[in-house]
Design a protein around this motif. Structure first.
Motif, PDB file in Angstrom:
ATOM      1  N   UNK A   1       0.556  -1.355  -0.002  1.00 31.97           N
ATOM      2  CA  UNK A   1      -0.119  -0.002  -0.070  1.00 31.97           C
ATOM      3  C   UNK A   1       0.729   1.203   0.047  1.00 31.97           C
ATOM      4  N   UNK A   2       2.077   0.990  -0.243  1.00 28.98           N
ATOM      5  CA  UNK A   2       3.007   2.338   0.152  1.00 28.98           C
ATOM      6  C   UNK A   2       3.108   3.548  -1.389  1.00 28.98           C
ATOM      7  N   UNK A   3       2.202   3.101  -2.261  1.00 30.43           N
ATOM      8  CA  UNK A   3       2.208   3.884  -3.615  1.00 30.43           C
ATOM      9  C   UNK A   3       1.089   4.988  -3.462  1.00 30.43           C
ATOM     10  N   UNK A   4       1.162   5.591  -2.133  1.00 30.28           N
ATOM     11  CA  UNK A   4       0.127   6.661  -1.975  1.00 30.28           C
ATOM     12  C   UNK A   4       0.873   7.598  -0.669  1.00 30.28           C
ATOM     13  N   UNK A   5       0.012   8.552  -0.465  1.00 24.75           N
ATOM     14  CA  UNK A   5       0.303   9.601   0.643  1.00 24.75           C
ATOM     15  C   UNK A   5      -0.628  10.867   0.535  1.00 24.75           C
ATOM     16  N   UNK A   6      -0.445  11.598   1.427  1.00 29.30           N
ATOM     17  CA  UNK A   6      -1.312  12.715   1.686  1.00 29.30           C
ATOM     18  C   UNK A   6      -0.280  13.830   1.918  1.00 29.30           C
ATOM     19  N   UNK A   7      -0.785  14.776   1.254  1.00 34.52           N
ATOM     20  CA  UNK A   7       0.086  16.366   1.461  1.00 34.52           C
ATOM     21  C   UNK A   7      -0.727  17.441   1.267  1.00 34.52           C
ATOM     22  N   UNK A   8      -0.179  18.558   1.881  1.00 36.98           N
ATOM     23  CA  UNK A   8      -0.981  19.868   1.858  1.00 36.98           C
ATOM     24  C   UNK A   8      -0.251  20.399   0.513  1.00 36.98           C
ATOM     25  N   UNK A   9      -1.087  20.783  -0.396  1.00 37.98           N
ATOM     26  CA  UNK A   9      -0.503  21.344  -1.603  1.00 37.98           C
ATOM     27  C   UNK A   9      -0.949  22.852  -1.671  1.00 37.98           C
ATOM     28  N   UNK A  10      -0.227  23.575  -2.425  1.00 30.60           N
ATOM     29  CA  UNK A  10      -0.414  25.134  -2.649  1.00 30.60           C
ATOM     30  C   UNK A  10       0.103  25.345  -4.109  1.00 30.60           C
ATOM     31  N   UNK A  11      -1.017  26.235  -4.519  1.00 37.03           N
ATOM     32  CA  UNK A  11      -0.844  26.539  -5.966  1.00 37.03           C
ATOM     33  C   UNK A  11      -2.047  27.424  -6.502  1.00 37.03           C
ATOM     34  N   UNK A  12      -2.076  27.520  -7.699  1.00 42.84           N
ATOM     35  CA  UNK A  12      -3.120  28.585  -8.303  1.00 42.84           C
ATOM     36  C   UNK A  12      -4.196  27.536  -9.158  1.00 42.84           C
ATOM     37  N   UNK A  13      -5.279  28.086  -9.064  1.00 36.77           N
ATOM     38  CA  UNK A  13      -6.589  27.327  -9.390  1.00 36.77           C
ATOM     39  C   UNK A  13      -6.307  27.205 -11.126  1.00 36.77           C
ATOM     40  N   UNK A  14      -6.539  26.054 -11.639  1.00 39.55           N
ATOM     41  CA  UNK A  14      -6.284  25.903 -13.067  1.00 39.55           C
ATOM     42  C   UNK A  14      -7.344  26.605 -13.917  1.00 39.55           C
ATOM     43  N   UNK A  15      -8.342  26.740 -13.316  1.00 38.39           N
ATOM     44  CA  UNK A  15      -9.491  27.357 -13.825  1.00 38.39           C
ATOM     45  C   UNK A  15      -9.138  28.851 -14.190  1.00 38.39           C
ATOM     46  N   UNK A  16      -8.557  29.512 -13.290  1.00 40.65           N
ATOM     47  CA  UNK A  16      -8.018  30.638 -13.590  1.00 40.65           C
ATOM     48  C   UNK A  16      -7.174  31.050 -14.529  1.00 40.65           C
TER      49      UNK A  16
END
Ligand SMILES: Nc1nc2c(c(=O)[nH]1)N[C@H]1C(S)=C(S)[C@@H](COP(=O)(O)O)O[C@H]1N2
Ligand SMILES: [Mo]
Length: 367
Positions: free
Chosen positions: A115-130
């Motif tokens: 099951x190690x091919x996963x993880x949880x992180x906090x991501x920051x960026x811009x909305x692609x829609x914008x």
């Protein structure tokens, strides 16, 4: 393509899952905390290392079915309003390995509890829609193609002809305000092996959709038929189905046990079994836990999730006699879908999208 040396330390605790040094799984402890630290977050690359990108000349091209093609610098992207939230990633090759898989693959997968091919992180960026709004999608827009800077012969086909890592999204998912062009992971600049300077983050969908080292966004008036779109990340349908393949998009309902680790010995008494559960963009409504190999089930306590993160869950287990036990967890989502007891995509032997209930053997010793 130049192998990035800057982050070689990152690999130390990760577990190699193939011989070419392309992919690394998270060790069990990377899945035991709500946030997976960057240095324990799995890496899944089609070629070794990170492509070198010269930042002075870096431009994100946005073109195709748009009113105004764009060439954005990194600084221009960073100057746009930022969004920041957690997103759980899962590679669609994550999961217990069927019997008929190669022995070598099996032994590696056993090390990572499958099951190690996963993880949880906090991501920051811009909305692609914008960004897409800035360019102006034409009414003819059907799909949006994301191009990575990495390319080479495919790892399996081994064909000397070059393929580029490219994937598309339907316009609807591309325009969802939570689909991100991300430049930060857990508060740090995106690490080179996770896509520096810019990657796509597609909440709720399997990892292959989140294209790293993003250099181009190309809007098409038809469906995209690139190699990694049509030849990979699909499962064969059964003999009676109308269509031959299902192309994987949203992560299926699934859960894992993260504590105790597989094979771990724990003392008799009360032990809080812990784990995670997720289901694409959907809510998980319950996780059932069995401590007797699936004969009887009790309900785990579900903790609230953050953004598009996994749900963490806990199940207090009173275990009075020493011996071997088989633990299992089974999640159900808000659509009423539950993890199957058997391997779901048995037709093609590739093992993608395996969300079956997994047997988790542990040992209990007298305290
Ligand atoms: N450009 C590029 N993007 C990519 C890949 C890749 O090889 N090249 N691998 C994909 C796959 S299959 C997965 S599961 C995720 C893994 O993201 P991570 O390595 O940051 O964990 O990235 C996706 N994006
Ligand atoms: Mo993946």
């Amino acid at each position: 393509m130049v192998v990035s040396k800057t982050r070689s330390a990152q690999k130390l605790e990760l577990i190699p899952t193939n011989e070419g040094g392309r992919s690394f799984a998270s060790p069990p402890k990377g899945l035991q905390t709500a946030i997976t630290p960057n240095e324990l977050f799995y890496i899944r690359n089609h070629w070794k290392g990170a492509p070198e990108i010269a930042m002075a000349s870096y431009r994100l091209a946005v073109d195709g079915e748009v009113d105004l093609p764009l060439h954005l610098t990194y600084e221009e992207i960073r100057a746009m309003p930022a969004r920041r939230f957690q997103v759980t990633f899962e590679c669609c090759g994550n999961g217990p390995v069927p019997e008929y898989w190669a022995k070598q693959t099996r032994s590696v997968m056993e090390k990572v509890s499958g099951h190690g091919i996963m993880g949880n992180a906090e991501w920051a960026g811009v909305s692609l829609a914008q960004v897409l709004d800035k360019a102006g999608l034409k009414p003819s827009a059907v799909s949006v193609v994301f191009t990575g800077a990495d390319h080479g012969p495919d790892e399996v086909v081994g064909d000397p002809s070059e393929v580029t890592y490219e994937r598309s999204l339907p316009v609807e998912k591309a325009m969802h305000p939570d689909t991100l062009l991300a430049y930060e992971m857990n508060g740090e600049e995106l690490p080179p092996l996770h896509g520096y300077p810019l990657r796509l983050v597609v909440p709720g969908w399997y990892g292959m959709c989140s294209v790293k080292w993003l250099v181009g966004i190309h809007v098409l008036d038809h469906e995209f038929d690139g190699f990694y779109q049509t030849e990979r990340y699909r499962v064969m349908n059964g003999p009676d189905a109308d269509t031959f393949y299902t192309y994987l998009t949203r992560m299926k309902v699934k859960s894992i046990i993260t504590g105790p680790s597989i094979g771990e010995a724990i003392p008799t008494g009360t032990y809080v079994v812990a784990g995670a559960a997720w289901s694409g963009e959907d809510d998980v409504v319950k996780v059932d836990v069995s401590t007797d190999g699936g004969k009887t089930w009790g309900q785990a306590h579900l903790l609230p999730r953050a953004g598009y993160s996994w749900y963490r869950w806990e199940y207090p287990w009173e275990v009075l006699s020493a011996g071997g036990y088989v633990l299992m967890s089974r999640a159900t989502n808000a659509r009423g879908e539950t993890q199957p007891m058997e391997f779901p995509n048995k037709w093609d032997g590739l093992g993608y999208g395996n969300n079956m209930v997994f047997a988790h053997a542990v040992e209990v010793r007298d305290a």
